[in-house]
Design a protein around this motif. Structure first.
Motif, PDB file in Angstrom:
ATOM      1  N   PRO A 171       0.843  -1.211   0.000  1.00 35.46           N
ATOM      2  CA  PRO A 171       0.000   0.000   0.000  1.00 35.46           C
ATOM      3  C   PRO A 171       0.869   1.250   0.000  1.00 35.46           C
ATOM      4  CG  PRO A 171      -0.688  -1.564   1.692  1.00 35.46           C
ATOM      5  CD  PRO A 171       0.635  -2.031   1.196  1.00 35.46           C
ATOM      6  N   GLY A 172       0.293   2.353  -0.445  1.00 30.35           N
ATOM      7  CA  GLY A 172       1.017   3.616  -0.425  1.00 30.35           C
ATOM      8  C   GLY A 172       1.220   4.109   0.997  1.00 30.35           C
ATOM      9  N   ALA A 173       2.151   5.037   1.146  1.00 32.65           N
ATOM     10  CA  ALA A 173       2.332   5.681   2.447  1.00 32.65           C
ATOM     11  C   ALA A 173       1.009   6.330   2.859  1.00 32.65           C
ATOM     12  CB  ALA A 173       3.434   6.723   2.376  1.00 32.65           C
ATOM     13  N   ALA A 174       0.758   6.380   4.143  1.00 38.99           N
ATOM     14  CA  ALA A 174      -0.544   6.862   4.626  1.00 38.99           C
ATOM     15  C   ALA A 174      -0.365   7.925   5.701  1.00 38.99           C
ATOM     16  CB  ALA A 174      -1.369   5.704   5.175  1.00 38.99           C
ATOM     17  N   MET A 175      -1.321   8.806   5.757  1.00 38.05           N
ATOM     18  CA  MET A 175      -1.398   9.798   6.815  1.00 38.05           C
ATOM     19  C   MET A 175      -2.256   9.203   7.926  1.00 38.05           C
ATOM     20  SD  MET A 175      -2.375  13.796   6.345  1.00 38.05           S
ATOM     21  CE  MET A 175      -0.966  14.044   5.272  1.00 38.05           C
ATOM     22  N   VAL A 176      -1.745   9.214   9.147  1.00 37.26           N
ATOM     23  CA  VAL A 176      -2.436   8.548  10.248  1.00 37.26           C
ATOM     24  C   VAL A 176      -2.741   9.543  11.360  1.00 37.26           C
ATOM     25  CG1 VAL A 176      -1.301   6.352   9.739  1.00 37.26           C
ATOM     26  CG2 VAL A 176      -0.310   7.887  11.461  1.00 37.26           C
ATOM     27  N   THR A 177      -3.721   9.191  12.162  1.00 38.70           N
ATOM     28  CA  THR A 177      -4.074   9.962  13.346  1.00 38.70           C
ATOM     29  C   THR A 177      -4.467   8.991  14.444  1.00 38.70           C
ATOM     30  OG1 THR A 177      -5.386  11.828  14.160  1.00 38.70           O
ATOM     31  CG2 THR A 177      -6.518  10.232  12.754  1.00 38.70           C
ATOM     32  N   GLY A 178      -4.816   9.532  15.612  1.00 38.20           N
ATOM     33  CA  GLY A 178      -5.175   8.678  16.726  1.00 38.20           C
ATOM     34  C   GLY A 178      -6.567   8.084  16.581  1.00 38.20           C
ATOM     35  N   SER A 179      -6.767   6.909  17.109  1.00 38.47           N
ATOM     36  CA  SER A 179      -8.088   6.272  17.034  1.00 38.47           C
ATOM     37  C   SER A 179      -9.117   7.031  17.862  1.00 38.47           C
ATOM     38  CB  SER A 179      -8.000   4.824  17.536  1.00 38.47           C
ATOM     39  OG  SER A 179      -7.462   4.784  18.848  1.00 38.47           O
ATOM     40  N   HIS A 180      -8.645   7.884  18.780  1.00 39.58           N
ATOM     41  CA  HIS A 180      -9.560   8.689  19.591  1.00 39.58           C
ATOM     42  C   HIS A 180     -10.145   9.871  18.811  1.00 39.58           C
ATOM     43  CE1 HIS A 180      -5.585  10.599  19.922  1.00 39.58           C
ATOM     44  NE2 HIS A 180      -6.254  11.739  20.021  1.00 39.58           N
ATOM     45  N   VAL A 181      -9.598  10.168  17.643  1.00 36.37           N
ATOM     46  CA  VAL A 181     -10.038  11.314  16.850  1.00 36.37           C
ATOM     47  C   VAL A 181     -11.340  10.964  16.141  1.00 36.37           C
ATOM     48  CG1 VAL A 181      -9.468  12.838  14.912  1.00 36.37           C
ATOM     49  CG2 VAL A 181      -7.692  12.146  16.534  1.00 36.37           C
ATOM     50  N   SER A 182     -12.333  11.824  16.265  1.00 35.50           N
ATOM     51  CA  SER A 182     -13.642  11.558  15.667  1.00 35.50           C
ATOM     52  C   SER A 182     -13.559  11.559  14.139  1.00 35.50           C
ATOM     53  CB  SER A 182     -14.661  12.606  16.119  1.00 35.50           C
ATOM     54  OG  SER A 182     -14.346  13.875  15.557  1.00 35.50           O
ATOM     55  N   GLN A 183     -14.556  10.929  13.513  1.00 32.25           N
ATOM     56  CA  GLN A 183     -14.592  10.903  12.051  1.00 32.25           C
ATOM     57  C   GLN A 183     -14.740  12.312  11.494  1.00 32.25           C
ATOM     58  OE1 GLN A 183     -14.146   8.019  10.078  1.00 32.25           O
ATOM     59  NE2 GLN A 183     -13.833   9.676   8.613  1.00 32.25           N
ATOM     60  N   LYS A 184     -15.468  13.143  12.190  1.00 33.89           N
ATOM     61  CA  LYS A 184     -15.620  14.535  11.746  1.00 33.89           C
ATOM     62  C   LYS A 184     -14.269  15.236  11.708  1.00 33.89           C
ATOM     63  CE  LYS A 184     -17.706  18.931  13.185  1.00 33.89           C
ATOM     64  NZ  LYS A 184     -18.553  19.602  14.204  1.00 33.89           N
ATOM     65  N   ASP A 185     -13.448  15.052  12.736  1.00 33.54           N
ATOM     66  CA  ASP A 185     -12.135  15.689  12.770  1.00 33.54           C
ATOM     67  C   ASP A 185     -11.191  15.067  11.748  1.00 33.54           C
ATOM     68  OD1 ASP A 185     -13.080  17.326  14.720  1.00 33.54           O
ATOM     69  OD2 ASP A 185     -11.911  16.468  16.357  1.00 33.54           O
ATOM     70  N   ARG A 186     -11.315  13.762  11.535  1.00 34.65           N
ATOM     71  CA  ARG A 186     -10.490  13.129  10.499  1.00 34.65           C
ATOM     72  C   ARG A 186     -10.818  13.718   9.131  1.00 34.65           C
ATOM     73  NH1 ARG A 186     -11.060   6.657  12.036  1.00 34.65           N
ATOM     74  NH2 ARG A 186     -10.939   6.950  14.301  1.00 34.65           N
ATOM     75  N   ASP A 187     -12.081  13.979   8.892  1.00 36.25           N
ATOM     76  CA  ASP A 187     -12.488  14.588   7.619  1.00 36.25           C
ATOM     77  C   ASP A 187     -11.897  15.991   7.479  1.00 36.25           C
ATOM     78  OD1 ASP A 187     -13.926  12.326   6.983  1.00 36.25           O
ATOM     79  OD2 ASP A 187     -15.855  13.152   7.610  1.00 36.25           O
ATOM     80  N   ILE A 188     -11.813  16.713   8.602  1.00 37.90           N
ATOM     81  CA  ILE A 188     -11.218  18.049   8.566  1.00 37.90           C
ATOM     82  C   ILE A 188      -9.724  17.950   8.256  1.00 37.90           C
ATOM     83  CG2 ILE A 188     -10.609  20.046   9.986  1.00 37.90           C
ATOM     84  CD1 ILE A 188     -13.332  19.725  11.368  1.00 37.90           C
ATOM     85  N   TYR A 189      -9.049  16.983   8.887  1.00 38.22           N
ATOM     86  CA  TYR A 189      -7.626  16.772   8.598  1.00 38.22           C
ATOM     87  C   TYR A 189      -7.424  16.494   7.106  1.00 38.22           C
ATOM     88  CZ  TYR A 189      -7.046  16.034  13.684  1.00 38.22           C
ATOM     89  OH  TYR A 189      -7.041  16.162  15.046  1.00 38.22           O
ATOM     90  N   TRP A 190      -8.258  15.600   6.568  1.00 35.69           N
ATOM     91  CA  TRP A 190      -8.145  15.258   5.153  1.00 35.69           C
ATOM     92  C   TRP A 190      -8.392  16.481   4.285  1.00 35.69           C
ATOM     93  CZ3 TRP A 190      -6.812  13.400   0.793  1.00 35.69           C
ATOM     94  CH2 TRP A 190      -7.620  13.535  -0.329  1.00 35.69           C
ATOM     95  N   ASN A 191      -9.354  17.288   4.674  1.00 35.68           N
ATOM     96  CA  ASN A 191      -9.749  18.432   3.866  1.00 35.68           C
ATOM     97  C   ASN A 191      -8.613  19.435   3.701  1.00 35.68           C
ATOM     98  OD1 ASN A 191     -11.350  21.349   3.818  1.00 35.68           O
ATOM     99  ND2 ASN A 191     -12.347  19.746   2.633  1.00 35.68           N
ATOM    100  N   ILE A 192      -7.776  19.586   4.730  1.00 36.79           N
ATOM    101  CA  ILE A 192      -6.640  20.506   4.637  1.00 36.79           C
ATOM    102  C   ILE A 192      -5.769  20.136   3.450  1.00 36.79           C
ATOM    103  CG2 ILE A 192      -4.548  21.352   5.763  1.00 36.79           C
ATOM    104  CD1 ILE A 192      -5.801  20.657   8.427  1.00 36.79           C
ATOM    105  N   PHE A 193      -5.390  18.861   3.375  1.00 42.10           N
ATOM    106  CA  PHE A 193      -4.454  18.439   2.344  1.00 42.10           C
ATOM    107  C   PHE A 193      -5.150  18.231   1.005  1.00 42.10           C
ATOM    108  CE2 PHE A 193      -2.601  17.412   6.405  1.00 42.10           C
ATOM    109  CZ  PHE A 193      -1.316  17.924   6.257  1.00 42.10           C
ATOM    110  N   SER A 194      -6.412  17.886   1.043  1.00 48.42           N
ATOM    111  CA  SER A 194      -7.172  17.776  -0.197  1.00 48.42           C
ATOM    112  C   SER A 194      -7.266  19.144  -0.856  1.00 48.42           C
ATOM    113  CB  SER A 194      -8.571  17.218   0.083  1.00 48.42           C
ATOM    114  OG  SER A 194      -9.330  17.131  -1.093  1.00 48.42           O
ATOM    115  N   TYR A 195      -7.549  20.154  -0.045  1.00 45.39           N
ATOM    116  CA  TYR A 195      -7.626  21.521  -0.571  1.00 45.39           C
ATOM    117  C   TYR A 195      -6.234  21.996  -0.988  1.00 45.39           C
ATOM    118  CZ  TYR A 195      -9.953  26.079  -0.968  1.00 45.39           C
ATOM    119  OH  TYR A 195     -10.509  27.238  -1.439  1.00 45.39           O
ATOM    120  N   GLY A 196      -5.239  21.687  -0.153  1.00 44.16           N
ATOM    121  CA  GLY A 196      -3.877  22.140  -0.442  1.00 44.16           C
ATOM    122  C   GLY A 196      -3.327  21.588  -1.737  1.00 44.16           C
ATOM    123  N   GLN A 197      -3.623  20.324  -2.016  1.00 43.02           N
ATOM    124  CA  GLN A 197      -3.054  19.737  -3.223  1.00 43.02           C
ATOM    125  C   GLN A 197      -3.698  20.277  -4.499  1.00 43.02           C
ATOM    126  OE1 GLN A 197      -3.455  15.481  -3.080  1.00 43.02           O
ATOM    127  NE2 GLN A 197      -5.689  15.509  -3.112  1.00 43.02           N
TER     128      GLN A 197
END
Length: 768
Positions: free
Chosen positions: A651-677
């Motif tokens: 698999p490709g390299a992956a961006m990871v976070t803690g399992s305690h992080v909510s799905q809503k916050d994970r989506d926000i994390y993804w959105n930063i880099f999705s927008y940035g790219q």
């Protein structure tokens, strides 16, 4: 310099200055509608007639006390009209130096200045009283008697003059966000957020690439717009602009965000409309001073910031002269009324070239002649509020100084594009340390090789939420063994006493796949805890970054596992970019610089670093046909035949976070880099490239071979589902031979390399 030469220089400089002064200055006005184009062309025609009258026009001389501004037509710019699709297309034309002038509302003027290097040169003034502020009020208008109040706006139909408009967008939306009437669930997606609050809308410009970088703004954002074809939902739409938004209110809208004078300048009965105040009260439209969302700087005529001071001065003089000639009660108003759209009302358009409420154009003082000084702190505060995000900052953990520097540059460019939440950089001494910081909540995210994703999931419960993709949307990469073409007799079956280049210990590409190949091809037969000794005996020397790190190899032996590495001093054999041969690109560099005979790399690595594709000194002038791939059946093939000659898929390299992080916050994390790219994924355009590390390093934060990041679906956001059991089984196949404890514990060294640990081994990571 001789006197003769001095006179020559002076002569030529004088000649150049004279030629420059005589060069005709163009004043190409950018227009966006048929009506505006017709008015502009009529203006050009009438201006030509007035100029033809010459200096002796008695009606002009009698009007002016100072006739000096009438006697020089030679310096007057040559006016012409250029049609564009909308205001944003006009801004692009400014970038290409194809237009020179346009009138913009303060909000869109701020956008034009910030992203298209434009500046205001004169402002509209809506009264003739000296010294009055150059500002008006932003108001919300509804039809009298309708059940529309601030607290009942949800699911109503909204008419907005244009995205980015100060009065129609920035001020009212900022207020509704500030009082939590509109709540933000997705950062960097304000249009979708506002649309989720309203029912149908006409928001011209909402489909512009800047405001719709992913192309996923819902079509209903333009439902109330009335344009046809390419005009729909642009600043050329009949429902665009303040008069258009008022027309939209009468064609299905419940609320329209307007200027204070929009309704009063219309022919409609004022009693049929009322203002909606910020705190759910209503007022008659005449009482805008007590019922508004803020004061907005007047509209301005703008030009390119690339224009010289002399050119800007000439434009300013020209515009003020036109105001003095063709404005209300001015000498040529009977020929052409510059601030009136009455003659083009049959095209259902108002505010052409200038607002119809304009009385004169006035000079902007030197303290406000930039886009950022024309607006005030209240505007900037409202604009910042539009970037509201439930999370204020996301901390990215990196593992080297070079990665930290790239991360800090990424912070700067992301902020330059107003990407929220803000990114921050935290440096840790190792990948394992980053995992621990993320698990403990001291960092939020980090980027891991698939081999590290396994360890992060097992030890720390970290979860992947975004993955690198290398061009085929599979988010996987094939691992190959590359060798020099001239080493004709070397295959995967006779590696004894050769030299090996690995990307790093514990990595999927440089450790897990190659070691399983060694075992599969019987290069050695490992026993419990002997894997490091086996590799040391197989190769005369290697470069396996991190191979002498206690976290991976408690014995820190044999030393020849790192003898091939080239990091200087303490950097040698580190498991990060401080070691020159770290990562897939580093492993290939190890082969190129003759520090090894075989390199385990990605299927794209050789091609990406040869034939002129990498301008780093070590890769320059390298030819791809100087290298071949070693196949599992003992054959060798050209590097372009990797599809039939690879050792495994990871698999490709992956961006990871803690399992305690909510799905809503994970989506926000993804959105930063999705927008940035959307802005920074290209390795060609711009000054910053997310997937490029420059000439001195490779694979900083992200792999240089990556072309994009893709989201990982929630059902795959755990290490088992992301990695897949084929890859995990290859990891487990090595566990008993490595004998690396999860953490801490006592280890006893028996003989040279055999290790007995009293803690749980990696064999027991997952409680099989």
């Amino acid at each position: 310099m001789s006197l003769k030469h001095t006179f020559s220089v002076i002569f030529y400089l004088t000649l150049l200055a004279t030629l420059y002064a005589q060069t005709e200055l163009l004043a190409r006005w950018c227009v966006t509608t048929e009506a505006e184009e017709k008015k502009c062309e009529s203006f050009v025609e009438e201006l030509g007639k007035v100029k033809a009258l010459g200096v002796g026009a008695s009606n002009v001389r009698s009007y002016y006390k100072d006739e000096s501004n009438l006697n020089d037509f030679s310096n007057m710019p040559e006016l012409s009209c250029v049609r564009a699709a909308d205001n944003f297309a006009c801004m692009d034309l400014f970038d290409q130096n194809e237009v020179d002038l346009i009138t913009l509302e303060a909000g869109q003027g701020y956008f034009a200045g910030r992203y298209h290097s434009m500046r205001p040169i004169v402002a509209e003034k809506y009264d003739l009283t000296p010294g009055t502020p150059l500002e008006y009020h932003a108001v919300a208008v509804k039809r009298t008697g309708t059940n529309v109040f601030l607290n009942t706006l949800r699911d109503k139909n909204a008419c907005i003059p244009g995205i980015g408009s100060a009065a129609g967008w920035v001020y009212p939306v900022s207020h509704m966000l500030n009082v939590s009437l509109i709540t933000v669930n997705e950062c960097n997606a304000l249009v979708k957020t506002v649309l989720n609050f309203f029912n149908e809308m006409c928001l011209p410009g909402a489909l512009n690439s800047f405001y719709n970088p992913f192309g996923n703004n819902p079509a209903s954002v333009c439902q109330l717009c009335r344009g046809s074809g390419e005009q729909k939902c642009t600043s050329s739409d009949p429902h665009a602009g303040f008069d258009g938004a008022f027309r939209c209110l009468n064609n299905g809208g419940d609320i329209a965000f307007l200027r204070e004078d929009t309704v009063m300048m219309s022919t409609m009965d004022l009693q049929n409309y009322e203002l909606l105040c910020p705190y759910s009260t209503t007022r008659p439209v005449e009482q805008f001073q007590d019922c508004n969302f803020g004061k907005v700087p007047n509209d301005v005529v703008m030009t390119s910031n690339m224009k010289s001071d002399i050119e800007v001065m000439k434009y300013r003089q020209f515009l003020i002269q036109m105001s003095d000639w063709f404005g209300p009660n001015k000498p040529y108003e009977d020929r052409f009324s510059i601030f009136s759209s009455r003659a083009w009302l049959y095209l259902e358009r108002r505010n052409l070239l200038f607002n119809d409420a304009t009385k004169e154009l006035v000079e902007i003082g030197p303290d406000r002649d930039r886009y950022y000084t024309w607006v005030d702190n209240k505007f900037r505060a409202a604009l910042n509020n539009l970037n509201k995000c439930p999370i204020s900052v996301v901390r990215l953990c990196v593992i080297s100084n070079a990665e930290r520097e790239k991360c800090e540059r990424m912070v700067e460019v992301f902020r330059g594009k107003d990407i929220k939440p803000n990114l921050d950089c935290i440096m840790a001494p190792s990948t394992l340390a980053c995992m621990k910081l993320v698990a403990n909540g001291d960092a939020d995210i980090t980027v891991l090789d698939p081999g590290d994703v396994y360890k992060a999931g097992v030890i720390y419960g970290l979860v992947p939420f975004a993955a690198e993709d290398y061009g085929d949307m599979s988010a996987t990469v094939k691992i190959v063994a590359a060798a020099r073409k001239r080493d004709l007799y070397m295959t995967l079956f006779n590696l004894k006493d050769k030299r090996a280049c690995h990307s790093g210990i514990g990595r999927g590409d440089g450790w897990i796949i190659p070691l399983n190949i060694y075992i599969e091809t019987q290069q050695f037969i490992p026993a419990q805890c002997t894997i490091f000794e086996n590799i040391g005996q197989l190769f005369t020397r290697s470069c396996i970054p991190g191979a002498l790190d206690k976290d991976y190899n408690p014995s820190q032996l044999p030393v020849n596992l790192c003898e091939g590495c080239q990091g200087g001093g303490y950097r040698k054999c580190q498991r990060n970019s401080e070691e020159l041969y770290y990562g897939a690109t580093g492993a290939f560099r190890c082969l190129v610089e003759n520090a090894g005979d075989v390199a385990f790399v990605h299927h794209l690595t050789v091609g990406d670093n040869t034939d002129g594709r990498n301008q780093a000194i070590w890769a320059r002038n390298r030819r791809s046909d100087d290298y071949e791939l070693l196949c599992k059946d003992g054959t060798r093939v050209p590097i372009e035949n990797w599809a039939s000659c690879y050792l495994g898929v990871v698999p490709g390299a992956a961006m990871v976070t803690g399992s305690h992080v909510s799905q809503k916050d994970r989506d926000i994390y993804w959105n930063i880099f999705s927008y940035g790219q959307q802005f920074f994924s290209s390795d060609i355009d711009g000054d910053f490239h997310m997937f490029d590390s420059g000439l001195f390093y490779a694979d900083l934060i992200f792999s240089d071979e990556a072309v994009r990041l893709i989201p990982i679906s929630p059902d795959r956001q755990n290490y088992e589902n992301y990695l897949g059991w084929d890859f995990i089984n290859q990891i487990k196949n090595l566990d008993e031979y490595q004998c690396v404890p999860i953490s801490g514990g006592m280890c006893t060294y028996v003989g040279t390399l055999t290790v007995i640990c009293t803690t749980v081994f990696t064999l027991l990571f997952h409680y099989l």
